[in-house]
Design an enzyme around this catalytic site. Structure first.
Site, PDB file in Angstrom:
ATOM      1  N   CYS A 155       1.024  -0.972   0.099  1.00 51.33           N
ATOM      2  CA  CYS A 155      -0.315   0.455  -0.364  1.00 51.33           C
ATOM      3  C   CYS A 155       1.145   1.300  -0.192  1.00 51.33           C
ATOM      4  CB  CYS A 155      -1.059   0.367   1.097  1.00 51.33           C
ATOM      5  SG  CYS A 155      -2.367  -1.602   0.976  1.00 51.33           S
TER       6      CYS A 155
HETATM    7  N1  LIG Z   1      -3.365  -5.896   1.412  1.00 52.91           N
HETATM    8  C1  LIG Z   1      -3.259  -5.051   1.942  1.00 52.91           C
HETATM    9  O1  LIG Z   1      -2.508  -4.684   2.769  1.00 52.91           O
HETATM   10  C2  LIG Z   1      -4.246  -3.551   1.855  1.00 52.91           C
HETATM   11  C3  LIG Z   1      -4.499  -2.517   2.655  1.00 52.91           C
HETATM   12  C4  LIG Z   1      -5.681  -1.841   1.947  1.00 52.91           C
HETATM   13  C5  LIG Z   1      -6.231  -1.685   0.410  1.00 52.91           C
HETATM   14  N2  LIG Z   1      -5.914  -2.793   0.370  1.00 52.91           N
HETATM   15  C6  LIG Z   1      -6.270  -2.801  -1.387  1.00 52.91           C
HETATM   16  O2  LIG Z   1      -7.800  -3.890  -0.932  1.00 52.91           O
HETATM   17  C7  LIG Z   1      -7.327  -4.221  -2.203  1.00 52.91           C
HETATM   18  C8  LIG Z   1      -7.299  -5.842  -2.249  1.00 52.91           C
HETATM   19  O3  LIG Z   1      -6.506  -5.945  -1.371  1.00 52.91           O
HETATM   20  P1  LIG Z   1      -5.574  -7.754  -1.388  1.00 52.91           P
HETATM   21  O4  LIG Z   1      -3.980  -7.280  -1.024  1.00 52.91           O
HETATM   22  O5  LIG Z   1      -7.068  -8.162  -0.372  1.00 52.91           O
HETATM   23  O6  LIG Z   1      -6.097  -8.599  -2.393  1.00 52.91           O
HETATM   24  P2  LIG Z   1      -5.745  -9.991  -2.538  1.00 52.91           P
HETATM   25  O7  LIG Z   1      -4.713 -10.171  -3.885  1.00 52.91           O
HETATM   26  O8  LIG Z   1      -4.776 -11.008  -1.369  1.00 52.91           O
HETATM   27  O9  LIG Z   1      -6.766 -11.087  -2.879  1.00 52.91           O
HETATM   28  C9  LIG Z   1      -7.651 -10.502  -3.298  1.00 52.91           C
HETATM   29  C10 LIG Z   1      -8.620 -11.407  -3.883  1.00 52.91           C
HETATM   30  O10 LIG Z   1      -9.681 -11.471  -4.885  1.00 52.91           O
HETATM   31  C11 LIG Z   1     -10.360 -12.290  -5.685  1.00 52.91           C
HETATM   32  N3  LIG Z   1     -10.452 -11.785  -6.805  1.00 52.91           N
HETATM   33  C12 LIG Z   1      -9.657 -10.707  -8.134  1.00 52.91           C
HETATM   34  N4  LIG Z   1     -10.619 -10.567  -8.964  1.00 52.91           N
HETATM   35  C13 LIG Z   1     -12.303 -10.857  -8.354  1.00 52.91           C
HETATM   36  C14 LIG Z   1     -13.703 -10.777  -9.806  1.00 52.91           C
HETATM   37  N5  LIG Z   1     -14.035  -9.533  -9.864  1.00 52.91           N
HETATM   38  N6  LIG Z   1     -14.030 -11.683  -8.567  1.00 52.91           N
HETATM   39  C15 LIG Z   1     -14.392 -12.306  -7.696  1.00 52.91           C
HETATM   40  N7  LIG Z   1     -13.191 -12.451  -6.519  1.00 52.91           N
HETATM   41  C16 LIG Z   1     -11.806 -11.508  -7.267  1.00 52.91           C
HETATM   42  C17 LIG Z   1      -8.621 -12.621  -6.178  1.00 52.91           C
HETATM   43  O11 LIG Z   1      -8.275 -14.220  -6.744  1.00 52.91           O
HETATM   44  C18 LIG Z   1      -7.856 -12.623  -5.099  1.00 52.91           C
HETATM   45  O12 LIG Z   1      -8.873 -14.013  -3.861  1.00 52.91           O
HETATM   46  C19 LIG Z   1      -7.091  -3.863  -3.298  1.00 52.91           C
HETATM   47  O13 LIG Z   1      -7.287  -2.971  -3.639  1.00 52.91           O
HETATM   48  C20 LIG Z   1      -5.712  -3.059  -2.569  1.00 52.91           C
HETATM   49  O14 LIG Z   1      -5.103  -2.512  -2.732  1.00 52.91           O
HETATM   50  C21 LIG Z   1      -5.002  -3.638   0.387  1.00 52.91           C
END
Ligand SMILES: NC(=O)c1ccc[n+]([C@@H]2O[C@H](COP(=O)([O-])OP(=O)(O)OC[C@H]3O[C@@H](n4cnc5c(N)ncnc54)[C@H](O)[C@@H]3O)[C@@H](O)[C@H]2O)c1
Length: 490
Positions: free
Chosen positions: A308
């Site tokens: 992030c």
């Molecule tokens: N990881 C962090 O620390 C964090 C912190 C704040 C914000 N975010 C934001 O949160 C969002 C998700 O991050 P994350 O780290 O959980 O991602 P991640 O890659 O760990 O998980 C995302 C999940 O979404 C699934 N996915 C993708 N497209 C899909 C769809 N169309 N339908 C259903 N499932 C789908 C993937 O298979 C995966 O399991 C991002 O925008 C990220 O910037 C993440």
């Protein structure tokens, strides 16, 4: 022309004010087959990754009926088997406490039909120009639209993924209107509500946030989300409700502010290293007492990393530049953060020549996670390899993930003690508490004397003093000629 049905108050309009109790209409009543405690909601969470899985589990552990959705059949199967689909402290415990209220599917449309509010937490990767790419969010929105066509009742859609300011009220709202045939802000609610969490403490952070940030296109959606979020925490949490674009800006502004603060501490650290007798810990300790500043994230250590901070800072700068606004501060923060690897490499070079063995302890971008995205440990290992050192690495959780970047350029040590036994210089790049267990016996025997660059002050300096010189970033007593200090500072 359905896109034009997006309610006019989406961009810039709506609620910057306190909004009263939730309006519960006949339509909002859950279906009779769902037996839920009073006040519980039927929630779908799209994306069961590092953030989505904990969010789904938090909501279900608090009594809500949650349908998790993911494209990954293995994530769905894991949740349905009661197993955490990602490794995050406390997640399995929450799933165990959910007692059948958490199920999962790959069918987004059906999950929407079966629930009243849907949170989207899918990836928004950074594009080559530094902007977040909305493709996964839009694909989820199109599937949500299909589900909405199959039900009559009001539904609230919440974007939790990080998006560029302007996305939710723009392309996302338009896609939702087109895909569902509904008027956004009237027949379907739309909110933007990011989580402020750190990997490794996601569950704790979700249960104890500083605030709930709610961007809303209409008060009904905002109230519905506020009610859900308020029920998913361990204590009362203030909610900040506002329009969509203000919430989107706030999300990246928070991270940009924190990265600036981290970078300030590192800048101070570098200054102190050039002044005999200076100690950045002493200075930041006092600085943090000033309530205008505060002590959190004010430590001269390594640069920031992770999924992030770096990309939010770059996105902020890209957005500002694109709008013709000045982005100097965000750009300088990014440049200074990259400089931290050069600075650390130079510190190593003061203690060992190329060809020597240097150990990097800590490859995850922070403790308690296996994530190595933009990790300082991995970047330092790469820089040291380029500079001609033999590099050993160890991390309690992130060896496999780091191997994808480091391949066979480094030697992977099974324990911190193996690193201590082999390295002339050891660098602690992640503050894993496990590294505190290193003992004098683990290091090279006399007459050899190792150097440990302890970026996070985790080593037991007293215990290691007989065998090891401990170097701490931000301390001016390492290599400074006091006469030079006198010349410049006099
Ligand atoms: N990881 C962090 O620390 C964090 C912190 C704040 C914000 N975010 C934001 O949160 C969002 C998700 O991050 P994350 O780290 O959980 O991602 P991640 O890659 O760990 O998980 C995302 C999940 O979404 C699934 N996915 C993708 N497209 C899909 C769809 N169309 N339908 C259903 N499932 C789908 C993937 O298979 C995966 O399991 C991002 O925008 C990220 O910037 C993440």
């Amino acid at each position: 022309m359905v896109a034009l049905q997006v309610a006019r108050n989406l961009i810039g309009g709506a609620a910057n004010k306190e909004i009263g109790a939730v309006i519960v209409s006949q339509q909002d009543k859950p279906s009779p087959d769902s037996v839920m405690p009073e006040g519980a909601m039927a929630v779908s969470v799209i994306g069961l990754g590092k953030l989505g899985a904990p969010l789904a589990a938090v909501a279900s552990s608090k009594g809500h009926r949650v349908v998790g959705v993911d494209l990954s059949a293995s994530a769905v199967a894991a949740v349905n088997a009661g197993i955490a689909p990602v490794d995050e402290p406390g997640l399995q415990d929450l799933i165990d406490r959910s007692k059948g209220r958490l199920t999962a599917t790959t069918d987004i449309a059906q999950a929407v039909v079966d629930t009243e509010i849907t949170l989207i937490i899918v990836p928004t990767p950074t594009g080559p120009d530094g902007r977040f790419i909305n493709d996964h969010v839009l694909s989820a929105i199109r599937a949500i639209g299909e589900g909405l066509k199959r039900k009559q009742t009001y539904h609230c859609v919440v974007v939790t993924s990080t998006v560029m300011p302007g996305s939710t009220g723009g392309v996302i709202a338009e896609t939702l209107a087109r895909a569902s045939g509904r008027v956004v802000g009237r027949d379907v609610g739309l909110c933007y509500s990011p989580e402020f969490i750190a990997l490794g403490t996601v569950v704790r952070d979700m249960l104890n946030p500083d605030m709930h940030l709610i961007g809303e296109c209409d008060p009904r959606a905002g109230a519905m989300l506020e009610k859900l979020l308020a029920s998913c925490v361990d204590r009362k949490v203030p909610a900040r409700r506002m329009n969509l674009i203000n919430a989107e800006i706030t999300k990246i502004a928070v991270n940009t502010f924190v990265t600036t603060k981290i970078t300030y501490a590192n800048m101070l650290g570098e200054l102190c290293e050039h002044l005999a007798g200076a100690d950045a810990d002493v200075v930041t300790g006092a600085l943090g007492m000033d309530t205008r500043i505060g002590g959190k994230y004010l430590k001269a250590a390594t640069g920031y990393g992770g999924p992030c901070f770096p990309r939010d800072n770059v996105a902020f700068a890209t957005l500002a530049r694109g709008l013709g606004a000045r982005a100097d501060l965000a750009e300088a923060t990014d440049r200074m953060n990259h400089h931290q690897i050069d600075r650390l490499t130079a510190t190593v070079a003061r203690h060992a020549r190329p060809g020597a063995t240097v150990a990097v302890l800590g490859l995850s971008y922070k403790p308690d996670t296996e994530v190595v995205e933009a990790s300082q440990g991995v970047m330092l290992a790469q820089a040291l390899v380029r500079a001609g050192y033999k590099v050993m690495v160890h991390d309690p959780k992130a060896m496999a993930t780091a191997r994808r970047s480091l391949a066979d350029a480094v030697h992977y040590a099974a324990t911190p003690a193996q690193c201590a036994a082999a390295a002339e210089v050891l660098v602690v790049t992640t503050g894993w508490p496990q590294f505190a267990a290193l003992r004098a016996e683990d290091f090279k025997p006399a007459p050899a004397r190792s150097v440990a660059i302890d970026c996070w002050r985790v080593l037991d300096a007293d215990r290691l003093a007989p065998v090891c010189d401990i170097v701490v970033p931000g301390r001016g007593d390492d290599h400074i000629d006091p006469a030079a200090t006198k010349r410049v500072a006099a």
